[in-house]
Enzyme design. Structure first.
Site, PDB file in Angstrom:
ATOM      1  N   ASP A  66      40.006  47.609  57.262  1.00 27.05           N
ATOM      2  CA  ASP A  66      39.422  46.737  56.235  1.00 27.05           C
ATOM      3  C   ASP A  66      40.333  45.539  56.012  1.00 27.05           C
ATOM      4  O   ASP A  66      40.739  45.226  54.897  1.00 27.05           O
ATOM      5  CB  ASP A  66      39.187  47.499  54.933  1.00 27.05           C
ATOM      6  CG  ASP A  66      38.501  46.645  53.864  1.00 27.05           C
ATOM      7  OD1 ASP A  66      37.813  45.669  54.237  1.00 27.05           O
ATOM      8  OD2 ASP A  66      38.668  46.946  52.665  1.00 27.05           O
ATOM      9  N   ASN A 108      43.613  50.066  43.762  1.00 24.24           N
ATOM     10  CA  ASN A 108      42.411  50.859  43.517  1.00 24.24           C
ATOM     11  C   ASN A 108      42.320  52.013  44.499  1.00 24.24           C
ATOM     12  O   ASN A 108      41.797  53.081  44.171  1.00 24.24           O
ATOM     13  CB  ASN A 108      41.165  49.980  43.635  1.00 24.24           C
ATOM     14  CG  ASN A 108      39.903  50.755  43.354  1.00 24.24           C
ATOM     15  OD1 ASN A 108      39.660  51.153  42.215  1.00 24.24           O
ATOM     16  ND2 ASN A 108      39.094  50.995  44.383  1.00 24.24           N
ATOM     17  N   GLN A 173      39.136  54.762  52.553  1.00 28.73           N
ATOM     18  CA  GLN A 173      39.924  54.203  51.454  1.00 28.73           C
ATOM     19  C   GLN A 173      39.735  55.050  50.195  1.00 28.73           C
ATOM     20  O   GLN A 173      39.013  54.674  49.276  1.00 28.73           O
ATOM     21  CB  GLN A 173      39.500  52.755  51.175  1.00 28.73           C
ATOM     22  CG  GLN A 173      39.854  51.789  52.294  1.00 28.73           C
ATOM     23  CD  GLN A 173      39.209  50.423  52.101  1.00 28.73           C
ATOM     24  OE1 GLN A 173      38.045  50.321  51.729  1.00 28.73           O
ATOM     25  NE2 GLN A 173      39.960  49.376  52.363  1.00 28.73           N
ATOM     26  N   ASP A 205      43.980  43.309  43.609  1.00 32.62           N
ATOM     27  CA  ASP A 205      42.671  43.537  44.201  1.00 32.62           C
ATOM     28  C   ASP A 205      41.871  44.534  43.370  1.00 32.62           C
ATOM     29  O   ASP A 205      42.418  45.499  42.841  1.00 32.62           O
ATOM     30  CB  ASP A 205      42.856  44.079  45.627  1.00 32.62           C
ATOM     31  CG  ASP A 205      41.549  44.321  46.342  1.00 32.62           C
ATOM     32  OD1 ASP A 205      40.870  43.332  46.665  1.00 32.62           O
ATOM     33  OD2 ASP A 205      41.208  45.490  46.578  1.00 32.62           O
ATOM     34  N   GLU A 247      41.446  40.065  40.439  1.00 28.47           N
ATOM     35  CA  GLU A 247      40.095  40.043  40.966  1.00 28.47           C
ATOM     36  C   GLU A 247      39.262  40.868  39.992  1.00 28.47           C
ATOM     37  O   GLU A 247      39.079  42.070  40.159  1.00 28.47           O
ATOM     38  CB  GLU A 247      40.022  40.645  42.367  1.00 28.47           C
ATOM     39  CG  GLU A 247      38.620  40.561  42.951  1.00 28.47           C
ATOM     40  CD  GLU A 247      38.442  41.352  44.239  1.00 28.47           C
ATOM     41  OE1 GLU A 247      37.584  40.959  45.046  1.00 28.47           O
ATOM     42  OE2 GLU A 247      39.151  42.361  44.415  1.00 28.47           O
ATOM     43  N   ASP A 316      36.064  36.982  51.769  1.00 33.00           N
ATOM     44  CA  ASP A 316      35.025  37.992  51.662  1.00 33.00           C
ATOM     45  C   ASP A 316      33.667  37.296  51.722  1.00 33.00           C
ATOM     46  O   ASP A 316      33.571  36.135  52.099  1.00 33.00           O
ATOM     47  CB  ASP A 316      35.179  38.769  50.351  1.00 33.00           C
ATOM     48  CG  ASP A 316      36.443  39.611  50.328  1.00 33.00           C
ATOM     49  OD1 ASP A 316      36.894  40.047  51.410  1.00 33.00           O
ATOM     50  OD2 ASP A 316      36.989  39.835  49.223  1.00 33.00           O
TER      51      ASP A 316
END
Length: 551
Positions: A66, A108, A173, A205, A247, A316
């Site tokens: 990713d 995260n 993830q 993030d 973010e 993105d």
């Protein structure tokens, strides 16, 4: 006046950020992968562009499933990008040029290859509690993944653990259990480690998913934003000039909370402004952008504690989801007219230049308009020269191609064979033969030259980060006029997002005007200011004289 409890940095207010991915920026050792040696060699270019802060995408050891956001080790440099010594030499050279450096930090989730997850799946009870598990996903509430169409569920079975682990993003993830005090302590240690290495801040993030519902229940933190306060406190204990950029893709009414009382984030990426801005540019209707100001918290309510970070694109998808539903439906049909460009049901995998037809005037107007919004502006690597996308690549990789430095077959990115590049070059009308740095540096009328002028002007306009902000109504649908008042001056910016010439008459608070930027013209008569704008023109004016400042 709000009481700010945590030492609060100020340098970010007039900064200009430049976002880049080390692996696709410049290759210094000829293996086809960008690295810190190559980035260091290109610092003169970034210095000449005038940017004051670099934002680096993840460079930590990772399987790169990713784009590096699947972190396998928070404390290292991926060996394909260089060594810690290479990183420090780059960082020292950037600092010597007066450039700050922000680094992406992903809390995260981790990669499944991270040692924490490997120990969790092997039965280590301590690390098992670092993640979220269930024996039967049917017992958990139904929940959509962040990547619809690519992931069918937020639960994946792990044979070694004989249980299902939770992941909001990809199945490789697993989400961290950030309500676990041990995980919170790990987060603080990571932040302090990199602050001690000399970085100037962190782009955090997925800040919103971090504190949202995870698995069967919301994270069990008494006040979710306490986690962000802990993060801010951790970096401030090492260096109180350290900045946190979030973010935070949340509902507009919730965004004010991310600033706290000056003790959480200093900057928030403004996804609401971004969606409205791109829709205004594509539809050639400035009213769409004005609506963003009605939806966001008033600037005077956040300016003491932080400010927005404004951007046109990122690496993105272009997320149009923040638009109201009816506008979203129209925008996705216009901007994502080719269904192959759509992704995740909410976005478009196209670069800015492709969206605006490669028109230099439109691209310059778009950049100027982004920089004229109250907050800190961001340039994404390649947008300053109008790079396009490569839709033959899967997913978001279409907008993550190598930087185009020259018109040769390798684009000046590397001495390796292009077939070995970390990602293929753009082919066709936006390829390096047509779009590259070298050609535009030699052209005083190029997009690069115009972006350079916009950058320098923004750095000289503190009104946009400190002043009273307001949108000025006009009778022209294609014209956006913004006013910033601070310290005895008024900064007035006018942008025509349409192709036809227009003239607007505005009330003038002063009889002194200075033209700062743009091809647009003006005249000042008594108490009326007339601004003349050709198609896709812009004009920055400072009205009045600044007060004499005392030391």
């Amino acid at each position: 006046m709000t009481s700010i409890m945590t030492p609060h940095p100020d340098w970010y207010r007039d900064a200009v950020l430049y976002s880049l991915d080390v692996k696709t920026f410049a290759d210094g050792n000829g293996d086809g992968i960008g690295d810190f040696v190559g980035l260091r060699d290109r610092l003169d270019y970034l210095d000449d562009l005038g940017v004051t802060c670099l934002w680096l995408l993840p460079f930590y050891p990772s399987p790169w499933r990713d784009n590096g956001y699947d972190v396998a080790d928070y404390y290292g440099i991926d060996e394909r990008l260089g060594t810690m010594g290479d990183f420090h030499r780059f960082l020292d050279d950037a600092h010597d040029r007066g450039m700050r450096v922000l680094v992406d930090m992903v809390f995260n989730h981790t990669s499944t290859e991270h040692q924490w997850f490997q120990r969790a799946r092997d039965g280590d009870e301590k690390y098992r509690e670092y993640y979220l598990w269930t024996d039967d996903p049917a017992d958990a509430p139904e929940e959509d993944t962040i990547f619809p169409g690519e992931e069918e569920s937020v639960w994946t079975y792990d044979e070694a653990a004989d249980a299902y682990y939770y992941h909001q993003f990809y199945h490789f993830q697993p989400d961290l259990n950030v309500s676990n005090p041990d995980v919170q302590a790990e987060i603080e240690r990571v932040l302090q480690f990199w602050t001690e290495q000399g970085v100037d801040g962190f782009r955090v993030d997925a800040a919103t998913p971090m504190i949202g519902a995870k698995g069967a229940a919301p994270v069990s933190i008494d006040e979710p934003h306490v986690l962000f306060k802990q993060m801010k406190r951790a970096v401030s204990e090492v260096d109180d000039e350290t900045v946190l950029l979030a973010e935070a893709d949340d509902e507009p009414a919730e965004l004010r909370r991310y600033f706290g009382e000056g003790d959480e984030f200093d900057l928030l990426l403004s996804f609401v402004s971004n969606a409205h801005l791109l829709w205004a540019l594509a539809d050639e209707n400035a009213d769409h952008l004005a609506e963003a100001f009605d939806r966001l918290p008033a600037y005077e309510d956040i300016v003491e504690c932080g400010q927005w970070a404004n951007f046109l694109r990122n690496f993105d998808e272009l997320n149009l989801g923040p638009l109201p539903y009816e506008q979203f439906q129209r925008a996705i049909e216009v901007i994502g007219a080719d269904h192959d460009t759509r992704i995740y049901g909410r976005g478009v995998r196209r670069r800015l230049a492709s969206i605006l037809g490669g028109d230099t005037d439109r691209l310059a107007c778009a950049t100027s308009l982004c920089f004229a919004l109250p907050g800190t502006p961001i340039v994404v690597a390649g947008d300053e020269i109008g790079m396009g996308d490569e839709l033959s690549l899967p997913g978001r990789d279409a907008v993550r191609t190598p930087m185009q430095w020259t018109d040769d077959p390798t684009a000046g990115f590397s001495t390796a064979d292009p077939d070995s590049f970390v990602r293929p070059l753009v082919d066709g009308e936006y390829g390096p033969e047509a779009v590259n740095v070298a050609a535009q540096r030699a052209d005083p009328d190029s997009l690069l030259a115009r972006v350079r002028a916009i950058v320098e002007t923004r750095k000289a306009c503190p009104e946009l980060s400190r002043g009273q902000q307001s949108v000025v109504d006009t009778d022209e649908q294609t014209v956006f006029v913004h006013r910033s008042e601070w310290d005895g001056t008024t900064l007035l910016t006018a942008h025509n997002v349409g192709p036809d010439p227009v003239s607007v008459s505005l009330d003038a608070p002063d009889d002194v005007a200075t033209h700062l930027l743009g091809p647009g013209d003006y005249s000042l008569d008594s108490d009326t200011l007339s601004v003349e704008l050709g198609g896709y023109d812009y004009c920055w004016l400072r009205l009045g004289q600044p007060r004499t400042r005392t030391a």
